[in-house]
Design a protein around this motif. Structure first.
Motif: not given
Length: 167
Positions: A1-2, A12, A24, A36, A4-6, A8-9
């Motif tokens: 999860d971490r 961005r 991803l 997604e 994936t979040e990184l 996604l950032q």
């Protein structure tokens, strides 16, 4: 999860980062998160500066066609990607197959027929061009109908030697 979040950032901050997008896509594929994957691929195609390269765009559009047509069952949403794929590579087999299926969907049949007629025109296959122009004509209304009729007449007269059909 971490991770994936990184990632996604990263997207961005730099929407054109292909490496992050591919990672991803792999993570979401393994997790079965098709929506997604669609979201990040569509965002990647929407990037204008820098625009994705031809190979990257080809991969993203091919993947989107697969996802919409085969996994999500929303074949109509694959239409713009099929059109773009056939414009980039007129012999793209998956795009042709999905475009053939789109001919059965009334709302997008004219667009699919137009994309197929252009693809076969680039190959020089006048019979197939005539077939798809006739299908496009069936589903076209208004002033656009005149342009399709004109193209159909030219193909029949110049390429197929059928002046009566052209008339």
């Amino acid at each position: 999860d971490r991770v994936t979040e990184l990632l996604l950032q990263v997207l961005r901050l730099d929407a054109g980062d292909e490496e992050a997008r591919l990672l991803l896509e792999q993570i979401f594929t393994a997790a079965g998160k098709t929506r997604e994957i669609v979201r990040i691929l569509e965002q990647g195609l929407g990037v204008t500066d820098p625009a994705p390269g031809t190979l990257a765009a080809l991969h993203m559009r091919t993947r989107l066609v697969e996802l919409y047509a085969q996994e999500l069952g929303e074949i109509e949403r694959a239409t713009p990607h099929v059109e773009a794929l056939l414009a980039i590579d007129p012999s793209h087999q998956l795009a042709r197959e999905i475009a053939e299926k789109l001919l059965e969907v009334k709302g997008v049949a004219a667009r699919a027929a137009a994309a197929l007629s252009e693809a076969f025109a680039l190959e020089g296959n006048a019979e197939r061009v005539e077939r798809y122009l006739a299908i496009e004509l069936e589903h076209t209304r208004g002033s656009k109908r005149r342009d399709v009729l004109r193209r159909l007449g030219i193909i029949r007269h110049d390429k197929l030697g059928n002046p009566a059909g052209a008339f």
